[in-house]
Design an enzyme around this catalytic site. Sequence first.
Site, PDB file in Angstrom:
ATOM      1  N   ILE A 140     -13.850 -12.385   6.335  1.00 32.46           N
ATOM      2  CA  ILE A 140     -13.908 -13.841   6.125  1.00 32.46           C
ATOM      3  C   ILE A 140     -14.579 -14.141   4.782  1.00 32.46           C
ATOM      4  CG2 ILE A 140     -14.791 -16.038   7.055  1.00 32.46           C
ATOM      5  CD1 ILE A 140     -13.106 -14.921   9.211  1.00 32.46           C
ATOM      6  N   ALA A 150     -17.201  -9.529   6.754  1.00 32.27           N
ATOM      7  CA  ALA A 150     -16.795  -9.186   5.376  1.00 32.27           C
ATOM      8  C   ALA A 150     -15.390  -9.691   5.062  1.00 32.27           C
ATOM      9  CB  ALA A 150     -16.874  -7.682   5.172  1.00 32.27           C
ATOM     10  N   LYS A 154      -6.271   0.066  -4.897  1.00 38.22           N
ATOM     11  CA  LYS A 154      -6.658  -1.174  -5.586  1.00 38.22           C
ATOM     12  C   LYS A 154      -5.503  -1.666  -6.445  1.00 38.22           C
ATOM     13  CE  LYS A 154     -11.037  -2.571  -7.670  1.00 38.22           C
ATOM     14  NZ  LYS A 154     -11.608  -3.170  -6.471  1.00 38.22           N
ATOM     15  N   LYS A 212      -7.474   9.109  11.317  1.00 36.47           N
ATOM     16  CA  LYS A 212      -6.792   8.686  12.551  1.00 36.47           C
ATOM     17  C   LYS A 212      -6.679   9.881  13.493  1.00 36.47           C
ATOM     18  CE  LYS A 212      -4.313   4.775  10.660  1.00 36.47           C
ATOM     19  NZ  LYS A 212      -3.045   4.177  10.269  1.00 36.47           N
ATOM     20  N   GLU A 256     -27.494  -9.115  -1.009  1.00 34.82           N
ATOM     21  CA  GLU A 256     -27.950 -10.504  -1.113  1.00 34.82           C
ATOM     22  C   GLU A 256     -27.007 -11.453  -0.360  1.00 34.82           C
ATOM     23  OE1 GLU A 256     -30.613 -11.834  -2.266  1.00 34.82           O
ATOM     24  OE2 GLU A 256     -29.966 -13.943  -2.304  1.00 34.82           O
ATOM     25  N   GLU A 280     -13.385   5.892  -2.145  1.00 33.90           N
ATOM     26  CA  GLU A 280     -14.486   5.231  -1.441  1.00 33.90           C
ATOM     27  C   GLU A 280     -14.181   5.166   0.055  1.00 33.90           C
ATOM     28  OE1 GLU A 280     -16.558   1.004  -2.261  1.00 33.90           O
ATOM     29  OE2 GLU A 280     -14.599   0.871  -1.304  1.00 33.90           O
ATOM     30  N   ARG A 338     -11.306   2.521   5.010  1.00 30.77           N
ATOM     31  CA  ARG A 338     -12.334   1.805   5.764  1.00 30.77           C
ATOM     32  C   ARG A 338     -12.252   2.282   7.210  1.00 30.77           C
ATOM     33  NH1 ARG A 338     -11.695  -4.274   4.367  1.00 30.77           N
ATOM     34  NH2 ARG A 338     -12.872  -3.755   2.478  1.00 30.77           N
ATOM     35  N   ARG A 385     -15.332  -5.956 -16.175  1.00 31.15           N
ATOM     36  CA  ARG A 385     -16.653  -6.371 -15.681  1.00 31.15           C
ATOM     37  C   ARG A 385     -17.693  -5.256 -15.856  1.00 31.15           C
ATOM     38  NH1 ARG A 385     -17.958  -6.336 -10.239  1.00 31.15           N
ATOM     39  NH2 ARG A 385     -15.756  -6.274  -9.655  1.00 31.15           N
ATOM     40  N   ASP A 396     -13.453   3.198  -6.686  1.00 32.94           N
ATOM     41  CA  ASP A 396     -12.788   2.763  -5.447  1.00 32.94           C
ATOM     42  C   ASP A 396     -11.313   2.417  -5.656  1.00 32.94           C
ATOM     43  OD1 ASP A 396     -13.234   0.436  -6.878  1.00 32.94           O
ATOM     44  OD2 ASP A 396     -13.609  -0.778  -5.092  1.00 32.94           O
TER      45      ASP A 396
HETATM   46  N1  LIG Z   1     -16.842  -8.986   1.549  1.00 30.62           N
HETATM   47  C1  LIG Z   1     -17.725  -8.367   0.781  1.00 30.62           C
HETATM   48  N2  LIG Z   1     -17.506  -7.114   0.363  1.00 30.62           N
HETATM   49  C2  LIG Z   1     -18.426  -6.525  -0.416  1.00 30.62           C
HETATM   50  C3  LIG Z   1     -19.625  -7.177  -0.826  1.00 30.62           C
HETATM   51  N3  LIG Z   1     -20.327  -6.325  -1.582  1.00 30.62           N
HETATM   52  C4  LIG Z   1     -19.616  -5.191  -1.661  1.00 30.62           C
HETATM   53  N4  LIG Z   1     -18.476  -5.289  -0.959  1.00 30.62           N
HETATM   54  C5  LIG Z   1     -17.426  -4.263  -0.792  1.00 30.62           C
HETATM   55  O1  LIG Z   1     -17.973  -3.030  -1.183  1.00 30.62           O
HETATM   56  C6  LIG Z   1     -17.312  -2.527  -2.334  1.00 30.62           C
HETATM   57  C7  LIG Z   1     -18.278  -1.800  -3.206  1.00 30.62           C
HETATM   58  O2  LIG Z   1     -19.323  -2.642  -3.538  1.00 30.62           O
HETATM   59  P1  LIG Z   1     -20.577  -2.127  -4.348  1.00 30.62           P
HETATM   60  O3  LIG Z   1     -21.226  -1.021  -3.656  1.00 30.62           O
HETATM   61  O4  LIG Z   1     -21.396  -3.311  -4.726  1.00 30.62           O
HETATM   62  O5  LIG Z   1     -19.863  -1.460  -5.549  1.00 30.62           O
HETATM   63  P2  LIG Z   1     -19.736  -1.805  -7.007  1.00 30.62           P
HETATM   64  O6  LIG Z   1     -18.542  -1.086  -7.489  1.00 30.62           O
HETATM   65  O7  LIG Z   1     -21.056  -1.581  -7.662  1.00 30.62           O
HETATM   66  O8  LIG Z   1     -19.495  -3.382  -6.936  1.00 30.62           O
HETATM   67  P3  LIG Z   1     -18.173  -4.187  -6.877  1.00 30.62           P
HETATM   68  O9  LIG Z   1     -17.982  -4.583  -8.260  1.00 30.62           O
HETATM   69  O10 LIG Z   1     -18.472  -5.359  -5.965  1.00 30.62           O
HETATM   70  O11 LIG Z   1     -17.088  -3.305  -6.333  1.00 30.62           O
HETATM   71  C8  LIG Z   1     -16.658  -3.736  -2.950  1.00 30.62           C
HETATM   72  O12 LIG Z   1     -15.570  -3.362  -3.722  1.00 30.62           O
HETATM   73  C9  LIG Z   1     -16.255  -4.524  -1.720  1.00 30.62           C
HETATM   74  O13 LIG Z   1     -15.092  -3.971  -1.137  1.00 30.62           O
HETATM   75  C10 LIG Z   1     -19.841  -8.528  -0.373  1.00 30.62           C
HETATM   76  O14 LIG Z   1     -20.829  -9.178  -0.665  1.00 30.62           O
HETATM   77  N5  LIG Z   1     -18.851  -9.067   0.403  1.00 30.62           N
HETATM   78  N1  LIG Z   2     -12.489   1.039   0.839  1.00 28.42           N
HETATM   79  C1  LIG Z   2     -11.613   0.130   1.260  1.00 28.42           C
HETATM   80  N2  LIG Z   2     -10.799   0.425   2.296  1.00 28.42           N
HETATM   81  C2  LIG Z   2      -9.902  -0.445   2.768  1.00 28.42           C
HETATM   82  N3  LIG Z   2      -9.733  -1.669   2.244  1.00 28.42           N
HETATM   83  C3  LIG Z   2     -10.511  -2.033   1.206  1.00 28.42           C
HETATM   84  C4  LIG Z   2     -11.483  -1.165   0.666  1.00 28.42           C
HETATM   85  N4  LIG Z   2     -12.110  -1.811  -0.357  1.00 28.42           N
HETATM   86  C5  LIG Z   2     -11.545  -3.010  -0.439  1.00 28.42           C
HETATM   87  N5  LIG Z   2     -10.585  -3.175   0.474  1.00 28.42           N
HETATM   88  C6  LIG Z   2      -9.730  -4.344   0.706  1.00 28.42           C
HETATM   89  O1  LIG Z   2      -8.698  -4.360  -0.243  1.00 28.42           O
HETATM   90  C7  LIG Z   2      -8.364  -5.700  -0.594  1.00 28.42           C
HETATM   91  C8  LIG Z   2      -8.410  -5.848  -2.086  1.00 28.42           C
HETATM   92  O2  LIG Z   2      -9.691  -5.562  -2.495  1.00 28.42           O
HETATM   93  P1  LIG Z   2     -10.142  -5.297  -3.957  1.00 28.42           P
HETATM   94  O3  LIG Z   2     -10.171  -3.862  -4.227  1.00 28.42           O
HETATM   95  O4  LIG Z   2      -9.459  -6.154  -4.931  1.00 28.42           O
HETATM   96  O5  LIG Z   2     -11.536  -5.922  -3.762  1.00 28.42           O
HETATM   97  P2  LIG Z   2     -12.955  -5.396  -3.580  1.00 28.42           P
HETATM   98  O6  LIG Z   2     -12.995  -3.946  -3.365  1.00 28.42           O
HETATM   99  O7  LIG Z   2     -13.594  -6.236  -2.534  1.00 28.42           O
HETATM  100  O8  LIG Z   2     -13.505  -5.848  -4.968  1.00 28.42           O
HETATM  101  P3  LIG Z   2     -14.084  -5.153  -6.243  1.00 28.42           P
HETATM  102  O9  LIG Z   2     -13.079  -5.449  -7.297  1.00 28.42           O
HETATM  103  O10 LIG Z   2     -15.385  -5.829  -6.430  1.00 28.42           O
HETATM  104  O11 LIG Z   2     -14.239  -3.678  -5.977  1.00 28.42           O
HETATM  105  C9  LIG Z   2      -9.375  -6.584   0.132  1.00 28.42           C
HETATM  106  O12 LIG Z   2      -8.746  -7.072   1.310  1.00 28.42           O
HETATM  107  C10 LIG Z   2     -10.489  -5.642   0.485  1.00 28.42           C
HETATM  108  O13 LIG Z   2     -11.130  -6.029   1.698  1.00 28.42           O
END
Ligand SMILES: Nc1nc2c(ncn2[C@@H]2O[C@H](COP(=O)(O)OP(=O)(O)OP(=O)(O)O)[C@@H](O)[C@H]2O)c(=O)[nH]1
Ligand SMILES: Nc1ncnc2c1ncn2[C@@H]1O[C@H](COP(=O)(O)OP(=O)(O)OP(=O)(O)O)[C@@H](O)[C@H]1O
Length: 270
Positions: A154, A152, A48, A25, A114, A140, A78, A59, A73
């Site tokens: 939605i 993303a 998380k 920021k 995909e 991350e 973000r 998983r 992560d």
């Molecule tokens: N909305 C949305 N977010 C995604 C998608 N794929 C990845 N992300 C976001 O990107 C993060 C990291 O994804 P990946 O790079 O695939 O990481 P990963 O740890 O191998 O996979 P995840 O198990 O999905 O976290 C996820 O935790 C989500 O926050 C997607 O298809 N849709």
């Molecule tokens: N790096 C990030 N920065 C900010 N918000 C995030 C980030 N990654 C995920 N989020 C948000 O945090 C909320 C909870 O996400 P969560 O960590 O459970 O899911 P995810 O990262 O999409 O899934 P995954 O378990 O596959 O990593 C969601 O609204 C997601 O969009």
Amino acid sequence: MDGRDWATFLLPYEQTVEELKVKFKTMRSELKKREEYTPIEFVTGRVKRLSSILEKAKRLNVKMEDLEQGIEDIAGIRIMCQFVEDIRRVAEYIRARKDLEVVYEKDYITNYKESGYRSFHMIIRYPVQTALGQKIVLAEIQIRTLAMNFWATIEHSLNYKYRESLPDEIRLRLKTAAEAASILDSEMSSIREEILDAQRTFEDNSNTTTQVLQAIHQLYFYHLVNEAIRCQEEFNVIWQRQDMVAMKVLLERVRGMISRAKKGENTDGV
Ligand SMILES: Nc1nc2c(ncn2[C@@H]2O[C@H](COP(=O)(O)OP(=O)(O)OP(=O)(O)O)[C@@H](O)[C@H]2O)c(=O)[nH]1
Ligand SMILES: Nc1ncnc2c1ncn2[C@@H]1O[C@H](COP(=O)(O)OP(=O)(O)OP(=O)(O)O)[C@@H](O)[C@H]1O
């Protein structure tokens, strides 16, 4: 681990998210003060949830004692940008920082997923100063445009609603929507170029205009009063017409007169 252990486990991650949010920021407001344009629109972050950490560990087959290295992560921020080009610029700023180390990057913009998901991810090592000393945690950083973020957000909520069983029809429509968002980003980028082009042309034109006026002023210095008056009249006409080609020609002519005057030569008629 019981509840209290989990709370302490998450502490450095909470601190990391807070610190990274403040840092980016601050980068936004600093760039805004230094330049007219900042590539960072806004920043969010989250730690998380415990249930989500455990689900992911299951998983990915990550053992409880390996969570710190296995789940990258737990701390995440973000960064949202207006234009796709801004994402590269933000990534450059991050790579150049001395307070963190980039472990690896995932370019889901060139190689979109995909599902249609597009974003640029960086996994970093961040040294956080805790009461017990320094601890290096993984975090991350997701960098994306406003359009990518809209999609993303939605898509994430739909996936959450349907869990694993997102209907094929919706999945397909989401992919189409991701394409549409990408086209929107490209359109916006081309407008951005136009804006920057317009700004550059404006700057170039106003530089030429200033140079002509300064050169005419110099004619007086060399006692070329009549020439100066005629050039000034010509300048006024060109200025009215906003004919920048003629303005550049006039500049060259006036410079020629000055250069001849310096050498003590006669000045040809204007
Ligand atoms: N909305 C949305 N977010 C995604 C998608 N794929 C990845 N992300 C976001 O990107 C993060 C990291 O994804 P990946 O790079 O695939 O990481 P990963 O740890 O191998 O996979 P995840 O198990 O999905 O976290 C996820 O935790 C989500 O926050 C997607 O298809 N849709
Ligand atoms: N790096 C990030 N920065 C900010 N918000 C995030 C980030 N990654 C995920 N989020 C948000 O945090 C909320 C909870 O996400 P969560 O960590 O459970 O899911 P995810 O990262 O999409 O899934 P995954 O378990 O596959 O990593 C969601 O609204 C997601 O969009």
